[in-house]
Design a protein around this motif. Sequence first.
Motif, short mmCIF file in Angstrom:
data_model
loop_
_atom_site.label_atom_id
_atom_site.label_comp_id
_atom_site.label_asym_id
_atom_site.label_seq_id
_atom_site.Cartn_x
_atom_site.Cartn_y
_atom_site.Cartn_z
N GLY A 1 -11.08 6.05 0.73
CA GLY A 1 -11.02 4.84 0.79
C GLY A 1 -9.57 4.34 0.00
O GLY A 1 -8.91 3.01 0.56
N THR A 2 -9.06 4.50 -1.23
CA THR A 2 -7.83 4.37 -1.34
C THR A 2 -7.04 4.40 -0.63
O THR A 2 -5.58 3.45 -0.42
CB THR A 2 -7.50 4.83 -3.30
N CYS B 1 -6.70 5.16 2.85
CA CYS B 1 -7.25 4.34 3.81
C CYS B 1 -6.57 2.68 3.27
O CYS B 1 -5.59 1.79 4.41
CB CYS B 1 -8.58 4.33 4.12
N ILE B 2 -7.08 2.29 2.32
CA ILE B 2 -6.48 0.55 2.39
C ILE B 2 -4.92 0.32 1.67
O ILE B 2 -4.42 -0.17 2.50
CB ILE B 2 -7.62 0.37 0.79
N GLY B 3 -4.50 1.50 0.71
CA GLY B 3 -3.39 1.32 1.56
C GLY B 3 -2.71 1.93 2.28
O GLY B 3 -1.12 0.89 2.26
N TYR C 1 -3.58 0.83 5.81
CA TYR C 1 -3.49 0.49 6.45
C TYR C 1 -3.49 -1.19 6.20
O TYR C 1 -3.58 -2.22 7.07
CB TYR C 1 -5.19 0.23 7.18
N LEU C 2 -4.06 -1.33 5.24
CA LEU C 2 -4.14 -2.41 4.29
C LEU C 2 -2.99 -3.46 3.43
O LEU C 2 -2.10 -4.04 3.57
CB LEU C 2 -4.98 -2.86 3.34
N LEU C 3 -2.78 -2.51 2.63
CA LEU C 3 -1.25 -2.80 1.66
C LEU C 3 0.07 -2.15 2.08
O LEU C 3 1.31 -2.19 2.32
CB LEU C 3 -1.30 -2.43 0.43
#
Length: 334
Positions: free
Chosen positions: A132-133, A135-137, A139-141
Amino acid sequence: MNEPSAGPTLLGVDILWVATLLSAVATLAILVALYAATTVRDPMAKRVKALNERREQLKAGIVASTAKRRVKLVHQSETTDRMRAFLKSLKVLQDEQLKTAQVKLAQAGIRSKDLAVTIIFSRLLLPIVLGGTVCIGVYLLDWFPDWSSLKKLGLAAGSLILSYKAPDLYVQNLISKRTDAIRKGLPDALDLLVICAEAGLTVDAAFGRVAKELGKAYPELGDEFTLTAIELGFLSERRQAFENLGRRIDLEAVRGVVTTMIQTEKYGTPLASALRVLSAEFRNERMMRAEEKAARLPAIMTVPLILFILPVLFVVILGPAACQISDTLIGGKM
């Protein structure tokens, strides 16, 4: 006044300075090797002590030896119970899966069965945390803005799969190392079992003697044989002790030994002759494996020979001539 002459050089580097540095490194390596050789500890002493303490506890019916250990066991049990309750609430904890994890841990040399719940819980937690980290980094960050969408998808999928398989890969690595170590010492252990059987020792005494003799050379095998000797002493069915030995070691040869021991206990067949045949087969197998590795050695050594040995050889052979030519040319220009 004349200036002191400099030492021979190669490509602008002082050869005497390089030789001094290499001599210092070699001296340091020799000192480290001497320290490691003189401070060898017995790898079996701590394990045998723990196993003997556990045997005394089982005979006396004591669960824990001290209050500190009792508190630690209770704390571990509470944590494991919480993990188990959480997994059961999600309906992802199955009895068959739990037994498989416990067998894998036993084959890796880990005696605690509660860690099986931890392994299953890690399969659920690590993909959420690590995957999850990532994926967040990604696609979001926007960690890698220059990467294409395909590369980002591969990184996210790879992190999820790797984090899910990481506990199993770690346990499997421990199993492979332990199995290889046990495979090396099994023929010697069978030879000692034959000698003990011919000397008139009982099976549990023979296992204990072999574990004591081979504990320093093969600590993993000595650990398993010591535990088997202890189980032979307090289990109601001796067959169960042998089956536990075959379950704890992921090796076909050990399962053959276990079958032989069970048949000997059941039918009264000669133990020494059967173990002697098995020992000869295992020694031949080990020799064939060594010959196979030796046959592959020339092909494996080709790349290191080209990359490391030949350049050094050229430097040693052509170095003095290059130094002499360099000194001659420099002296002719002056």
